[in-house]
Design a protein around this motif. Structure first.
Motif, short mmCIF file in Angstrom:
data_model
loop_
_atom_site.label_atom_id
_atom_site.label_comp_id
_atom_site.label_asym_id
_atom_site.label_seq_id
_atom_site.Cartn_x
_atom_site.Cartn_y
_atom_site.Cartn_z
N GLY A 171 0.83 -1.20 0.00
CA GLY A 171 0.00 0.00 0.00
C GLY A 171 0.86 1.24 0.00
N SER A 172 0.24 2.41 -0.14
CA SER A 172 0.99 3.66 -0.13
C SER A 172 1.19 4.13 1.31
N HIS A 173 2.27 4.88 1.50
CA HIS A 173 2.59 5.43 2.83
C HIS A 173 3.32 6.75 2.61
N GLY A 174 2.59 7.85 2.64
CA GLY A 174 3.18 9.14 2.32
C GLY A 174 3.68 9.12 0.89
N SER A 175 4.96 9.42 0.70
CA SER A 175 5.55 9.37 -0.64
C SER A 175 6.18 8.01 -0.92
N GLY A 176 6.08 7.07 0.02
CA GLY A 176 6.68 5.75 -0.14
C GLY A 176 5.63 4.65 -0.19
N VAL A 177 6.03 3.48 0.27
CA VAL A 177 5.12 2.33 0.28
C VAL A 177 5.09 1.69 1.67
#
Length: 199
Positions: A171-177
Motif C-alpha cells: 500500500g501507499s505510505h506518504g511518498s513511499g510504500v
C-alpha cells in the motif's frame, strides 16, 4: 548474459565479476518434425522446412516489428493472442507456442505480449555486426555465485535481506510504500514488484 545487457554487466562490474564472464558465439537450432534444424543464419531461416515462404516472411516481419514496438501497448494482451495476430495461427502453433511452453510451462497462455517483445528486443542485441552470430556469456558458478556475492555485498553494507518472506499487502505510505509482512506494517521509500504484468 547478452553483450547488450548493460544493467546486468554494470552490476557484475560493481561486484567485481564482469572480468570473469566467459564469452562465446553460439549457434541456434530448432527441433521440429523429429529433426533438429539449424536456425542461426538468414539462409537457415529461409530454408527452414516447417514453414512456407510467406509464413517465413510474415514471421521475419513480426520479429522486426516486435523489436521496435511500444511496450506499453502490450501489457494487457497475451503473447498468444498478439503473436497469432502478427504471424498467423500456423506460425504460432509451429514456432511460438512450443517456445512459450518450454520457457513458461502452464503459464504460457497467460503471459503478457510485452514479455516476448522484451525477449525479442534483448536477443536482437545479442547479434554481432560482423557475422550475425549470437554471443552469450556466463559467470562461472552461474547465478548462484552472482547472488551469493551480491548478498554478501549488501549485508556488509548493513542491508537486511529476508528470503522466503511473504508480502501480504502493498500500500501507499506518504511518498513511499507500506508492506504488510507477517501481519505487521513496515514503511519503505519504494518497492520493486516482480509479479506477472496483469497482477
Amino acid at each position: 548474459i547478452c553483450e547488450s545487457d548493460s544493467n546486468t554487466r554494470a552490476l557484475l562490474s560493481e561486484l567485481e565479476l564482469e572480468n570473469e564472464i566467459k564469452w562465446s558465439s553460439v549457434r541456434t537450432g530448432f527441433f521440429s518434425g523429429g529433426r533438429l534444424h539449424e536456425f542461426t543464419s538468414v539462409r537457415d531461416f529461409l530454408a527452414f522446412p516447417p514453414l512456407r515462404l510467406h509464413e517465413k516472411l510474415r514471421l521475419g516481419a513480426a520479429i522486426v516489428y516486435a523489436s521496435r514496438v511500444d511496450l506499453g501497448t502490450l501489457r494487457r494482451i497475451t503473447a498468444a493472442k498478439w503473436l497469432t495476430k502478427l504471424c498467423g495461427q500456423r506460425v504460432y502453433s509451429q514456432i511460438w507456442e512450443p517456445l512459450l511452453r518450454a520457457k513458461l510451462g502452464a503459464n504460457a497462455p497467460n503471459v503478457a505480449a510485452s514479455f516476448i517483445a522484451v525477449t525479442i528486443r534483448r536477443l536482437f542485441g545479442a547479434r554481432t555486426n560482423s557475422k550475425g552470430a549470437e554471443r552469450f556469456g556466463y559467470v562461472p558458478g552461474g547465478y548462484a555465485r552472482i547472488l551469493a556475492v551480491l548478498r554478501d555485498k549488501l549485508e556488509s553494507a548493513g542491508i537486511d535481506i529476508r528470503c522466503g518472506t511473504r508480502i501480504e499487502r502493498i500500500g501507499s505510505h506518504g511518498s513511499g510504500v507500506e508492506l504488510t509482512i507477517g501481519g505487521a506494517q513496515e514503511a519503505f521509500d519504494g518497492a520493486v514488484v516482480t509479479v506477472p504484468v496483469p497482477i
